[in-house]
Design a protein around this motif. Structure first.
Motif, short mmCIF file in Angstrom:
data_model
loop_
_atom_site.label_atom_id
_atom_site.label_comp_id
_atom_site.label_asym_id
_atom_site.label_seq_id
_atom_site.Cartn_x
_atom_site.Cartn_y
_atom_site.Cartn_z
N SER A 125 31.21 -43.30 10.74
CA SER A 125 30.42 -42.06 10.72
C SER A 125 31.10 -41.04 9.82
N THR A 126 30.31 -40.09 9.32
CA THR A 126 30.88 -39.01 8.54
C THR A 126 31.17 -37.83 9.45
N ILE A 127 32.21 -37.11 9.13
CA ILE A 127 32.65 -36.00 9.97
C ILE A 127 32.51 -34.66 9.26
N PHE A 128 32.79 -34.64 7.98
CA PHE A 128 32.95 -33.38 7.26
C PHE A 128 31.71 -32.95 6.48
N GLY A 140 36.51 -22.01 -9.20
CA GLY A 140 35.66 -23.18 -9.33
C GLY A 140 36.45 -24.47 -9.29
N GLY A 141 37.59 -24.47 -9.96
CA GLY A 141 38.46 -25.65 -9.92
C GLY A 141 38.96 -25.93 -8.51
N GLY A 142 39.28 -24.86 -7.78
CA GLY A 142 39.71 -25.03 -6.38
C GLY A 142 38.60 -25.60 -5.51
N LEU A 143 37.36 -25.17 -5.76
CA LEU A 143 36.23 -25.71 -5.01
C LEU A 143 36.04 -27.20 -5.28
N MET A 144 36.23 -27.60 -6.54
CA MET A 144 36.11 -29.02 -6.89
C MET A 144 37.22 -29.84 -6.23
N LEU A 145 38.42 -29.28 -6.18
CA LEU A 145 39.53 -29.97 -5.52
C LEU A 145 39.26 -30.11 -4.03
N ALA A 146 38.77 -29.03 -3.42
CA ALA A 146 38.44 -29.10 -1.99
C ALA A 146 37.33 -30.12 -1.73
N SER A 147 36.35 -30.20 -2.64
CA SER A 147 35.28 -31.18 -2.49
C SER A 147 35.83 -32.60 -2.54
N ALA A 148 36.76 -32.83 -3.47
CA ALA A 148 37.36 -34.16 -3.58
C ALA A 148 38.10 -34.55 -2.30
N VAL A 149 38.79 -33.58 -1.71
CA VAL A 149 39.51 -33.84 -0.46
C VAL A 149 38.52 -34.16 0.66
N SER A 160 29.90 -30.42 -0.93
CA SER A 160 30.27 -30.62 -2.34
C SER A 160 29.13 -30.25 -3.27
N THR A 161 27.89 -30.40 -2.80
CA THR A 161 26.74 -29.97 -3.61
C THR A 161 26.77 -28.46 -3.81
N TYR A 162 27.05 -27.72 -2.74
CA TYR A 162 27.16 -26.27 -2.86
C TYR A 162 28.32 -25.90 -3.79
N ALA A 163 29.43 -26.60 -3.64
CA ALA A 163 30.62 -26.31 -4.47
C ALA A 163 30.34 -26.57 -5.94
N LEU A 164 29.60 -27.64 -6.22
CA LEU A 164 29.28 -27.96 -7.61
C LEU A 164 28.41 -26.88 -8.24
N ALA A 165 27.40 -26.41 -7.49
CA ALA A 165 26.52 -25.37 -8.00
C ALA A 165 27.31 -24.09 -8.29
N ALA A 166 28.21 -23.72 -7.38
CA ALA A 166 29.02 -22.52 -7.57
C ALA A 166 29.95 -22.70 -8.77
N THR A 167 30.56 -23.88 -8.88
CA THR A 167 31.51 -24.13 -9.97
C THR A 167 30.83 -24.03 -11.32
N VAL A 168 29.61 -24.56 -11.42
CA VAL A 168 28.87 -24.49 -12.68
C VAL A 168 28.62 -23.04 -13.07
N SER A 169 28.13 -22.24 -12.13
CA SER A 169 27.84 -20.84 -12.47
C SER A 169 29.12 -20.06 -12.74
#
Length: 200
Positions: free
Chosen positions: A42-45, A19-28, A51-60
């Motif tokens: 424009s946004t690319i990534f 979960g911490g890794g997902l949050m770090l990847a989201s920040a990047v 990051s919304t998906y990552a946050l949900a996974a990190t919480v669970s």
């Protein structure tokens, strides 16, 4: 700190790291999108969606870790004033209630993932992500939370039946002042050891 059942503590810690890794990847990703927005307008990534998906996974993923490290919130105003026998009953009720909540969350998660799989649901975005993928990852955390709470509930019942009351308090009771002091001392000692190692 007090000893925890090995497999639940170890598995929960691994999920917390993921979960911490997902949050770090989201920040990047968010940082890259901010830079791209300023440079290329424009946004690319698609960082917001991912990051919304990552946050949900990190919480669970963090639920079980909070439980096995006693980081979850429990109200102790009356608990600490109660006799030892009452505290044991409250500890049992607390872990059984948490197991019931974990079961309800997991059941809802299974229903959600099953429905997305049946409908072939995709996100309403440029990525068109099959929702069963992020929801399935989220569900994995809930399932592990259910396994952990069920294991601890069963273990608590067995320990109470065998009269191992101190073990019940260590594993599912509220963190005592002595445990907090011990944890702080260990953390301070680790920090001091790390500083000495760097100095060498």
């Amino acid at each position: 700190m007090s000893e925890r059942p090995a497999f639940t503590a170890r598995g929960s810690q691994w999920l917390a790291w993921i979960g911490g890794g997902l949050m770090l990847a989201s920040a990047v990703l968010i940082t890259c999108d901010v830079v791209a927005r300023n440079l290329f307008a424009s946004t690319i990534f698609e960082s917001f969606e991912l990051s919304t998906y990552a946050l949900a996974a990190t919480v669970s993923f963090g639920f079980a870790f909070a439980l096995t490290t006693k980081a979850h919130v429990r109200i102790e105003v009356l608990y600490i004033l109660a006799p030892a026998g009452v505290r044991r009953v409250l500890d049992l009720l607390a872990i059984l209630s948490l197991a019931a909540v974990a079961f309800a969350l997991t059941w809802f998660g299974i229903q959600t993932v099953a429905e997305s799989l049946t409908l072939g649901a995709r996100s309403n975005s440029a990525l068109a992500v099959p929702l069963v993928i992020p929801q399935g990852i989220w569900l994995a955390g809930l399932i592990w939370f259910l396994i952990t709470t069920t294991w601890l509930a069963g273990r608590t019942i067995v320990l109470l039946a065998r009269g191992h009351f101190d073990a019940v308090e260590r594993e599912v009771g509220i963190v005592s002042l002595e445990e907090e002091i011990e944890a702080s001392t260990e953390a301070h000692q680790r920090g001091s050891d790390a500083q000495r190692a760097e100095a060498r």
